[in-house]
Scaffold this motif. Structure first.
Motif, short mmCIF file in Angstrom:
data_model
loop_
_atom_site.label_atom_id
_atom_site.label_comp_id
_atom_site.label_asym_id
_atom_site.label_seq_id
_atom_site.Cartn_x
_atom_site.Cartn_y
_atom_site.Cartn_z
N PHE A 106 9.89 -10.57 6.76
CA PHE A 106 9.73 -9.98 5.43
C PHE A 106 8.26 -10.03 5.02
O PHE A 106 7.59 -11.05 5.15
CB PHE A 106 10.58 -10.71 4.39
CG PHE A 106 10.67 -9.97 3.09
CD1 PHE A 106 11.68 -9.03 2.88
CD2 PHE A 106 9.75 -10.19 2.07
CE1 PHE A 106 11.76 -8.33 1.69
CE2 PHE A 106 9.83 -9.49 0.88
CZ PHE A 106 10.83 -8.56 0.68
N ASP A 107 7.77 -8.89 4.52
CA ASP A 107 6.37 -8.77 4.10
C ASP A 107 6.34 -8.29 2.65
O ASP A 107 6.79 -7.18 2.35
CB ASP A 107 5.66 -7.77 5.01
CG ASP A 107 4.16 -7.65 4.72
OD1 ASP A 107 3.71 -8.13 3.66
OD2 ASP A 107 3.44 -7.06 5.55
N LEU A 108 5.81 -9.13 1.78
CA LEU A 108 5.77 -8.80 0.35
C LEU A 108 5.01 -7.52 0.05
O LEU A 108 5.27 -6.85 -0.95
CB LEU A 108 5.15 -9.96 -0.44
CG LEU A 108 6.09 -11.10 -0.83
CD1 LEU A 108 5.29 -12.29 -1.34
CD2 LEU A 108 7.08 -10.64 -1.88
N THR A 109 4.07 -7.18 0.91
CA THR A 109 3.26 -5.98 0.66
C THR A 109 3.95 -4.70 1.13
O THR A 109 3.52 -3.61 0.75
CB THR A 109 1.90 -6.08 1.36
OG1 THR A 109 2.08 -6.07 2.78
CG2 THR A 109 1.17 -7.35 0.96
N ARG A 110 5.01 -4.83 1.93
CA ARG A 110 5.65 -3.66 2.51
C ARG A 110 7.11 -3.50 2.13
O ARG A 110 7.64 -2.40 2.12
CB ARG A 110 5.54 -3.70 4.05
CG ARG A 110 4.13 -3.69 4.58
CD ARG A 110 4.10 -3.79 6.10
NE ARG A 110 4.84 -2.69 6.73
CZ ARG A 110 5.93 -2.86 7.47
NH1 ARG A 110 6.42 -4.07 7.66
NH2 ARG A 110 6.52 -1.81 8.01
N TRP A 153 0.20 -0.21 -2.04
CA TRP A 153 -0.13 -0.18 -3.47
C TRP A 153 1.12 0.06 -4.32
O TRP A 153 1.27 -0.54 -5.40
CB TRP A 153 -1.16 0.91 -3.75
CG TRP A 153 -0.64 2.33 -3.61
CD1 TRP A 153 -0.68 3.11 -2.49
CD2 TRP A 153 0.03 3.09 -4.61
NE1 TRP A 153 -0.08 4.32 -2.73
CE2 TRP A 153 0.35 4.35 -4.03
CE3 TRP A 153 0.38 2.87 -5.94
CZ2 TRP A 153 1.02 5.35 -4.74
CZ3 TRP A 153 1.04 3.87 -6.65
CH2 TRP A 153 1.35 5.09 -6.05
N ALA A 154 2.01 0.93 -3.84
CA ALA A 154 3.23 1.25 -4.59
C ALA A 154 4.15 0.04 -4.66
O ALA A 154 4.71 -0.28 -5.71
CB ALA A 154 3.94 2.43 -3.96
N ASN A 155 4.31 -0.65 -3.52
CA ASN A 155 5.20 -1.80 -3.48
C ASN A 155 4.67 -2.93 -4.35
O ASN A 155 5.43 -3.57 -5.09
CB ASN A 155 5.36 -2.29 -2.04
CG ASN A 155 6.57 -3.18 -1.86
OD1 ASN A 155 7.69 -2.79 -2.21
ND2 ASN A 155 6.36 -4.37 -1.34
N LEU A 156 3.36 -3.19 -4.29
CA LEU A 156 2.79 -4.26 -5.09
C LEU A 156 2.81 -3.92 -6.58
O LEU A 156 2.97 -4.81 -7.43
CB LEU A 156 1.36 -4.56 -4.63
CG LEU A 156 1.23 -5.18 -3.24
CD1 LEU A 156 -0.23 -5.43 -2.89
CD2 LEU A 156 2.02 -6.50 -3.17
N THR A 157 2.67 -2.64 -6.89
CA THR A 157 2.77 -2.23 -8.29
C THR A 157 4.17 -2.50 -8.82
O THR A 157 4.35 -2.96 -9.96
CB THR A 157 2.44 -0.73 -8.44
OG1 THR A 157 1.09 -0.50 -8.03
CG2 THR A 157 2.59 -0.28 -9.90
N PHE A 158 5.17 -2.23 -7.98
CA PHE A 158 6.55 -2.47 -8.41
C PHE A 158 6.83 -3.96 -8.55
O PHE A 158 7.55 -4.38 -9.47
CB PHE A 158 7.53 -1.84 -7.42
CG PHE A 158 8.96 -1.90 -7.87
CD1 PHE A 158 9.33 -1.44 -9.12
CD2 PHE A 158 9.94 -2.42 -7.03
CE1 PHE A 158 10.66 -1.48 -9.54
CE2 PHE A 158 11.27 -2.47 -7.44
CZ PHE A 158 11.62 -2.01 -8.71
N VAL A 159 6.27 -4.78 -7.67
CA VAL A 159 6.41 -6.23 -7.80
C VAL A 159 5.84 -6.69 -9.13
O VAL A 159 6.45 -7.50 -9.85
CB VAL A 159 5.71 -6.96 -6.63
CG1 VAL A 159 5.63 -8.47 -6.91
CG2 VAL A 159 6.44 -6.73 -5.32
N ALA A 160 4.68 -6.15 -9.49
CA ALA A 160 4.07 -6.49 -10.78
C ALA A 160 4.96 -6.04 -11.93
O ALA A 160 5.11 -6.74 -12.94
CB ALA A 160 2.69 -5.85 -10.89
#
Length: 225
Positions: A44-48, A193-200
């Motif tokens: 599992f990769d938090l960025t992906r 960028w999209a995945n990290l934006t959603f995490v935020a």
């Protein structure tokens, strides 16, 4: 002394505060459990990878349980909001919209996201095959995310009417940002960028629910006999 004891032990206020208490802890529990899995699950990769993918694999039951616990706490918070916001703008729709968000979490746990992007370990790279179950998961998320974003805007309007500018701006910005973050991950094609934006966005919306529940918890006052 008897008057003080009556106010302290007022049953209605006690129940309202208890329900709001679940709203305070719903987000932290969901985020902590999700991050613990994200940092320890193989591949599992938090960025992906979206957090919903954690529902797959041998340990997927942990995230499904996390969904259900968060859903139950959110539904309790919705009832608490309804009891605390007895009148005025948003008194009807804010709790209902939070309730819809809670129901969507239940659906999100029942209908798992499709494996993809190399997770769970051994899954081919790329978005993978879209199944009816995966489509229902996405649909449940879309409905719930829209509902909680609208709840933010409804609450923002309520606070604006009360002259609480800080709360109004905070609620409005949080709702708009969360909706944009969902749009980003839905259209970003797995981009970092999209995945990290959603995490935020996820962290922002859960923080808002905790903060709102705490605010109303503190404002709940015992009813005098």
């Amino acid at each position: 002394m008897s008057r003080q004891l009556t106010e302290t032990c007022d049953p209605r206020t006690s129940v309202t505060r208890s329900l709001l208490g679940y709203g305070i802890i719903a987000g932290p529990v969901y985020v902590v459990v999700s991050l613990a899995q994200a940092l320890t699950r193989e591949g599992f990769d938090l960025t992906r990878h979206a957090w919903s993918l954690l529902a797959n694999g041998d340990l997927g039951w942990i995230h499904i349980t996390n969904f259900m616990v968060a859903a139950a706490a959110t539904l309790a918070a919705a009832v608490g909001l309804g009891r605390a916001m007895t009148s005025g703008r948003g008194a009807t729709w804010a709790p209902r919209l939070i309730g819809v968000f809670g129901v969507s979490l239940i659906a999100g746990g029942i209908f798992r996201a499709d494996p993809g992007m190399g997770f769970p370990a051994g899954t081919p790279e790329g978005p993978g095959v879209v199944t009816p179950q995966g489509m229902l998961h996405f649909a449940a998320g879309a409905v719930g995310f829209l509902a909680v974003s609208m709840a933010c805007l409804v609450v923002a309007r309520r606070f604006a009417g009360e002259g609480r500018r800080g709360w109004a701006v905070y609620s409005g910005v949080t709702g708009a940002f969360f909706l944009l973050s969902f749009a980003a991950v839905a259209t970003g094609g797995g981009a970092v960028w999209a995945n990290l934006t959603f995490v935020a966005g996820i962290m922002a919306i859960w923080t808002w629910l905790s903060a709102l529940s705490l605010h109303l918890y503190r404002r709940a006052t015992p009813q005098r006999a």
